[in-house]
Design a protein around this motif. Structure first.
Motif, mmCIF file in Angstrom:
data_model
loop_
_atom_site.group_PDB
_atom_site.id
_atom_site.type_symbol
_atom_site.label_atom_id
_atom_site.label_comp_id
_atom_site.label_asym_id
_atom_site.label_seq_id
_atom_site.Cartn_x
_atom_site.Cartn_y
_atom_site.Cartn_z
ATOM 1 N N SER A 1 5.470 -17.239 47.916
ATOM 2 C CA SER A 1 5.338 -16.349 46.756
ATOM 3 C C SER A 1 4.136 -15.434 46.913
ATOM 4 O O SER A 1 4.224 -14.229 46.658
ATOM 5 N N ARG B 1 4.271 -11.448 47.267
ATOM 6 C CA ARG B 1 3.521 -10.614 46.328
ATOM 7 C C ARG B 1 2.610 -9.648 47.090
ATOM 8 O O ARG B 1 2.489 -8.473 46.743
ATOM 9 N N ASP C 1 2.897 -5.658 46.895
ATOM 10 C CA ASP C 1 1.745 -4.836 46.500
ATOM 11 C C ASP C 1 1.457 -3.765 47.555
ATOM 12 O O ASP C 1 1.168 -2.608 47.207
#
Length: 173
Positions: free
Chosen positions: A58, A62, A66
């Motif tokens: 995760s 992420r 980003d």
């Protein structure tokens, strides 16, 4: 008396068997509890391991998202600045076309309409200069202020622009 002898001899053996059976059942229960505890511990370890792996995946996803968002924002900003410059150049070119044809307008339609064309050309040059001077963020804020103060005109302009773009794209297809 024979019966009591049989009962007396069977009872001590039965009690011993019951005792032995009870101990065996208790040992089986203890073994089952130990086995269950062992599986619970393994399951807990596996669960913790999977949770850590999921958290790592995760966090990694992420981070990639980003980074992708930052790249997309930078590219969009570059395209917006380039689009602003192209728009400014197009306005200046249109203004020059009008300036080049003002004499023709004076001759064919009259000086009054030539003055309108000169005024429009000057306004377009001023608009192009203001467009060049302002940052994209300032232009966005100006647009929001215009839409807030003139919502009906803004919707009308959006409909007209959509119609023109639709006509352009339907002819090019």
């Amino acid at each position: 008396m024979v019966e009591s002898t049989i009962d007396d001899t069977t009872t001590p053996g039965a009690d011993a068997a019951k005792s032995h059976f009870t101990k065996a059942v208790d040992e089986a229960k203890a073994g089952a509890h130990a086995l269950a505890d062992e599986y619970r511990a393994k399951f807990s370890q596996k669960k913790d391991s999977l949770n850590e792996e999921a958290k790592h995946c995760s966090d990694e996803a992420r981070g990639k998202a980003d980074a992708f968002a930052a790249d997309a924002k930078a590219k969009a900003s570059e395209y917006a600045v380039e689009g602003k410059a192209q728009t400014s150049k197009a306005i200046v070119r249109l203004s020059k076309v009008i300036d080049d044809n003002v004499a023709y307008i004076d001759d064919k339609a009259g000086v009054k309409y030539g003055d309108y064309a000169r005024s429009a050309s000057k306004s377009m040059q001023d608009a192009a200069a203001r467009l060049d001077e302002k940052s994209f963020e300032e232009l966005g804020e100006d647009t929001r202020a215009f839409v807030r103060s003139n919502p009906t005109l803004s919707v009308g302009m959006a409909v007209a622009a959509g119609y023109v773009l639709g006509r352009l794209f339907s002819k090019s297809s």
